[in-house]
Scaffold this active site. Structure first.
Site, PDB file in Angstrom:
ATOM      1  N   TRP A  69       1.079  -1.612   0.203  1.00 15.84           N
ATOM      2  CA  TRP A  69       0.092   0.046  -0.154  1.00 15.84           C
ATOM      3  C   TRP A  69       0.972   1.612  -0.233  1.00 15.84           C
ATOM      4  O   TRP A  69       0.767   2.214  -0.947  1.00 15.84           O
ATOM      5  CB  TRP A  69      -0.915  -0.211   1.426  1.00 15.84           C
ATOM      6  CG  TRP A  69      -2.100  -0.589   1.062  1.00 15.84           C
ATOM      7  CD1 TRP A  69      -1.932  -2.446   1.531  1.00 15.84           C
ATOM      8  CD2 TRP A  69      -2.924  -1.180  -0.393  1.00 15.84           C
ATOM      9  NE1 TRP A  69      -3.115  -3.142   0.846  1.00 15.84           N
ATOM     10  CE2 TRP A  69      -3.961  -2.298  -0.026  1.00 15.84           C
ATOM     11  CE3 TRP A  69      -3.297   0.216  -1.195  1.00 15.84           C
ATOM     12  CZ2 TRP A  69      -4.765  -2.349  -0.587  1.00 15.84           C
ATOM     13  CZ3 TRP A  69      -4.515  -0.345  -1.807  1.00 15.84           C
ATOM     14  CH2 TRP A  69      -5.765  -1.480  -1.820  1.00 15.84           C
ATOM     15  N   ASP A 141      -1.925   6.353   6.363  1.00 11.52           N
ATOM     16  CA  ASP A 141      -2.775   5.967   5.555  1.00 11.52           C
ATOM     17  C   ASP A 141      -3.242   4.971   6.823  1.00 11.52           C
ATOM     18  O   ASP A 141      -1.996   4.220   7.289  1.00 11.52           O
ATOM     19  CB  ASP A 141      -2.177   4.853   4.385  1.00 11.52           C
ATOM     20  CG  ASP A 141      -3.575   3.921   3.384  1.00 11.52           C
ATOM     21  OD1 ASP A 141      -4.360   4.362   4.697  1.00 11.52           O
ATOM     22  OD2 ASP A 141      -3.284   3.682   2.701  1.00 11.52           O
ATOM     23  N   LYS A 165     -12.677  -1.760   6.657  1.00 10.98           N
ATOM     24  CA  LYS A 165     -11.608  -3.152   7.595  1.00 10.98           C
ATOM     25  C   LYS A 165     -12.465  -2.760   9.380  1.00 10.98           C
ATOM     26  O   LYS A 165     -12.637  -3.803   9.368  1.00 10.98           O
ATOM     27  CB  LYS A 165     -10.350  -2.526   7.673  1.00 10.98           C
ATOM     28  CG  LYS A 165      -9.629  -2.551   6.020  1.00 10.98           C
ATOM     29  CD  LYS A 165      -9.926  -3.835   5.675  1.00 10.98           C
ATOM     30  CE  LYS A 165      -8.718  -4.026   4.307  1.00 10.98           C
ATOM     31  NZ  LYS A 165      -8.732  -4.880   3.568  1.00 10.98           N
TER      32      LYS A 165
END
Lengths: 330, 330
Positions: A69, A141, A165
């Protein structure tokens, strides 16, 4: 009338989104110096939105790349500023994090970007580096560990997270952005990526993902009712310990490749010493009702994602299965 | 396991999104020359995505501005190409559409853009102009009349629509794009706005709005079960006729400002001759369970949105109330 049918400008939905924001502010102790935006498009959209909103094209930006990511965020930033990878975990297959003292930060950088928890590799920041750039700007993030533990928001310029999530269904992205960073987007910024548009309109510039925001609000209420993020973290620490202990006590039958000090509370990757048994492991676990244990296609092995919603009993069931599987095949 | 908990890469969700796409292809008779993408960010995101994907910065583009949405699409395009308003309904307060013969199209334009139905103003294209630009490219925002009637997709380069009016909850955007238009995005295009990324990944490049796509799929199934869009259109025509007839037969007590030939089947704006009664009208209607009748804040008056999901009985109830209200206050 269902939330799916409401006008997003009606007072019913207004009160839903306002309550969601206010509960999130309580959970994370977010001050009025920050705007809280409920957006769409996932963290991937923010990979572009962040440099578009706060950089000039010639600005340097520091990236710590601790997994897939972080790498994607870096690559997207190449379009809108001059990002530099100041540390990468790639040569160690993303199983470690840098020591903060050794980070070679660029004093002229616009910001320092990190991915707080790498979903695929299971590497999580336990503390955060101080940004040594000109404005002391740190951006994270937090998609896969958002609201899994307390965070000192005031240390960050921007925190962003896909909701799916820990806090809601997919389709909602939450951006917490210091207000002084809003309002200087590059001219080429799509209106939907411009923080000023969304901040000025309280996330209601166009039709938001109403039902998803409603669900996030219910989760925030629940997290507060659980005693807030200090309590949530305790549960997550306990769950993760049960699983990592089982892996480490397996005499090498199971292995977690991640350095102990940075192992994620959310995503626990592990492999089998006898890798030829991994397919069998996933199949037998599924028979017992434990699914989605296959590691991400890019890394293989197994991965147990134990987000907030996974109860301790779920982890204990997995651990019991792992011991049984080892007895059978060890 | 709920759809909200599924991995978007698991075979369960894959079969959901594939079924949704295949049912939509049946409904609109979409050929294999077109990709069908399930995205996020609303039509507003597409206002940027379209020129970013198919224009060079110096390309001319023709816009018909028939209301607020067409105007927003035009203004966003200013960032990425050279859009020209070739017709605007502004001077008539967006109550009409151009005659196609008189449209002064630019032969060198990259495409002609229209908004098929203006949600706020209640103006709807009943047929579509032929694009007289070099590649014969017509592009339409169909957000508020998508799947309300049959459409010959082959006449369009791109059709796009937010799902929330006729086919699902907010948070899903559907883009039907001719495959030869994919793959030439400008370098500054955010990865999430690049059609090629989404087409190559079957709309699963990052986590999609799974639950919303699931709901859209259920709606597509239902529309097929109703007999497809020919049958759906019949119902919509009947519903709209009941309401417009009531307005036109009120002797001027109610007025619809839109030219008869282009009145929308979806959004019926009307005003009261005695405009001071409009607040009262909205309040009394709400008491009878009819809500969201207030016109958009930008135009005032009333607006009845009678999308697919509104039954004829709902429209008849409104009409009965309107007659009663007129008797009381006429």
């Amino acid at each position: 009338m269902s939330v799916m049918e409401m006008s997003h400008r009606g007072k019913e939905f207004m009160s839903i989104i306002q309550k969601a924001e206010s509960d999130l502010r309580k959970l994370l102790e977010i001050s009025e110096d920050y705007a809280v935006l409920f957006l769409q498009g996932g963290a991937t959209t923010q990979f572009a939105a962040i440099p578009l909103n706060i950089c000039k094209p010639q600005d340097d930006v520091d990236f710590v790349v601790s997994g897939s990511w972080g790498d994607k965020a870096y690559k997207e930033a190449l379009k809108y500023c001059k990002p530099n990878v100041i540390w990468s975990g790639k040569s160690n297959k993303y199983t470690a994090l840098p020591s903060f003292e050794n980070l070679d930060q660029n004093a002229n950088a616009r910001y320092l970007h990190i991915c707080a928890n790498e979903t695929i590799h299971g590497v999580e920041f336990k503390d955060y580096p101080e940004a040594k750039n000109k404005d002391g700007l740190l951006i994270a993030d937090m998609s896969s560990n958002f609201c899994s533990k307390p965070v000192d928001v005031s240390k960050f310029g921007i925190i962003y997270a896909g909701a799916q999530k820990n806090v809601g269904p997919s389709g909602v992205t939450i951006v917490i952005v210091r207000k002084d960073l809003i309002g200087n987007a590059q001219e080429i910024t799509p209106v939907m990526l411009d923080y000023k548009i969304h901040a000025d309109n309280n996330s209601l510039y166009n039709t938001p993902p109403c039902y998803g925001i409603y669900m996030c609000g219910l989760v925030f209420e629940d997290l507060l009712a659980q005693g807030g993020l200090v309590e949530v973290e305790k549960k997550n620490v306990k769950k993760a310990k049960v699983l990592y202990d089982a892996i480490d006590a397996s005499g090498g039958f199971y292995r977690c490749p991640v350095e102990k000090s940075v192992r994620s509370l959310m995503n626990v990757p592990f492999t089998l010493e006898k890798s030829e048994l991994e397919g069998e492991f996933v199949k037998e676990a599924a028979k017992e009702g434990m699914v989605q244990l296959k590691g991400h296609r890019s890394v293989g092995g197994m991965r147990a994602s134990i987000y907030n919603a996974m109860p301790l009993a779920g982890v204990e069931k997995l651990v019991a299965f792992m011991k049984e599987f080892q007895q059978k095949h060890g």
